[in-house]
Enzyme design. Structure first.
Site, PDB file in Angstrom:
ATOM      1  N   ASP A  53       0.830  -1.197   0.000  1.00 31.95           N
ATOM      2  CA  ASP A  53       0.000   0.000   0.000  1.00 31.95           C
ATOM      3  C   ASP A  53       0.870   1.255   0.000  1.00 31.95           C
ATOM      4  OD1 ASP A  53      -2.264  -1.561   0.117  1.00 31.95           O
ATOM      5  OD2 ASP A  53      -2.450  -1.430   2.301  1.00 31.95           O
ATOM      6  N   TYR A 111       5.977  -9.750   7.483  1.00 34.10           N
ATOM      7  CA  TYR A 111       5.825  -8.305   7.664  1.00 34.10           C
ATOM      8  C   TYR A 111       6.182  -7.936   9.093  1.00 34.10           C
ATOM      9  CZ  TYR A 111       3.438  -7.290   3.244  1.00 34.10           C
ATOM     10  OH  TYR A 111       3.139  -7.111   1.909  1.00 34.10           O
TER      11      TYR A 111
END
Length: 246
Positions: A53, A111
């Protein structure tokens, strides 16, 4: 001879609208494609290990592309770097089999979400860490992380899109946290994630750890009868694609 080249890169996501190409927006894919074409002279199709994103950073991010260029595959990282902006670094490159696919050959992605817990954080951290100063119960945080592990339907942990019909079942292989002085780091490892899933999981864990929701409330996000969405989605500034495994 056609070669399949795999490139490992990293980037500072601060000034990008994410990885994937968007019209009239600055993206990692657009910058990378231009740099590779400068070296190959070809209209190369770039395959990425995933998407990020706007504002999300990457310590390790892989792409592959087919080329008939005579450049040694191991030299591509060196040759494309002069054409890349300062916020993208090509770390290494190599030749892989023609059947290799940066996304579908991926076994797992990890992540990391970074939280600065100082009351008055240094300004340089504003675009690289989320700032949260609430008092947190780390036992509850760990309990929430244990709930997330394994196979679940994460439909209530993704960005809501009523027009999108996808399989929302995912497996979290591992998740845990580390604390260093005034920094809290939360890690999530899985084969793939839904849109905004990591940011929403982290936000919900913080709500649990600060006592805004109970462990039962947290578990209810997996109730197939529930439509109460997990929230909030924390800012992208603290999120890093940390490791990709093949």
């Amino acid at each position: 001879m056609i070669k399949n080249v795999l490139v490992n890169l990293c980037f500072d996501g601060r000034d990008f609208k994410g990885y994937q190409y968007q019209i009239d927006q600055r993206t990692v894919e657009e910058e990378l494609k231009k740099a590779i074409q400068e070296v190959t002279g070809e209209d190369n199709r770039i395959i990425a290990c995933g998407r990020t994103d706007a504002g999300v950073h990457a310590r390790s991010f892989y792409v592959n592309f087919l080329t008939a260029s005579h450049v040694n595959p191991k030299g591509f990282a060196y040759h494309i770097q002069p054409y890349l902006p300062d916020d993208i670094l090509a770390l290494s490159s190599e030749e892989v089999g023609l059947g290799f696919h940066a996304r579908f050959s991926c076994k797992s992605k990890t992540y990391k979400y970074v939280i600065n817990q100082e009351k008055n954080p240094h300004p340089i951290y504003r675009t690289y860490m989320e700032n949260i100063t609430y008092k947190l119960d780390y036992d509850k945080l760990n309990q929430g992380l244990q709930v997330l592990k394994g196979d679940h339907d994460f439909r209530l942990f993704m960005k809501e899109d009523k027009e999108l019909e996808i399989n929302t079942n995912r497996r979290i292989d591992d998740c845990y946290f580390k604390r260093e002085e005034n920094t809290l780091e939360i890690f999530f490892k899985a084969e793939s994630f839904l849109h905004n899933q990591v940011r929403i999981m982290t936000g919900s864990l913080i709500e649990l750890a600060r006592g805004k929701i109970s462990l039962e409330d947290f578990k209810a996000y997996f109730d197939p009868e529930s439509n109460v969405r997990a929230n909030p989605a924390l800012s992208p500034v603290g999120l890093y694609l940390w490791e990709v495994e093949y």
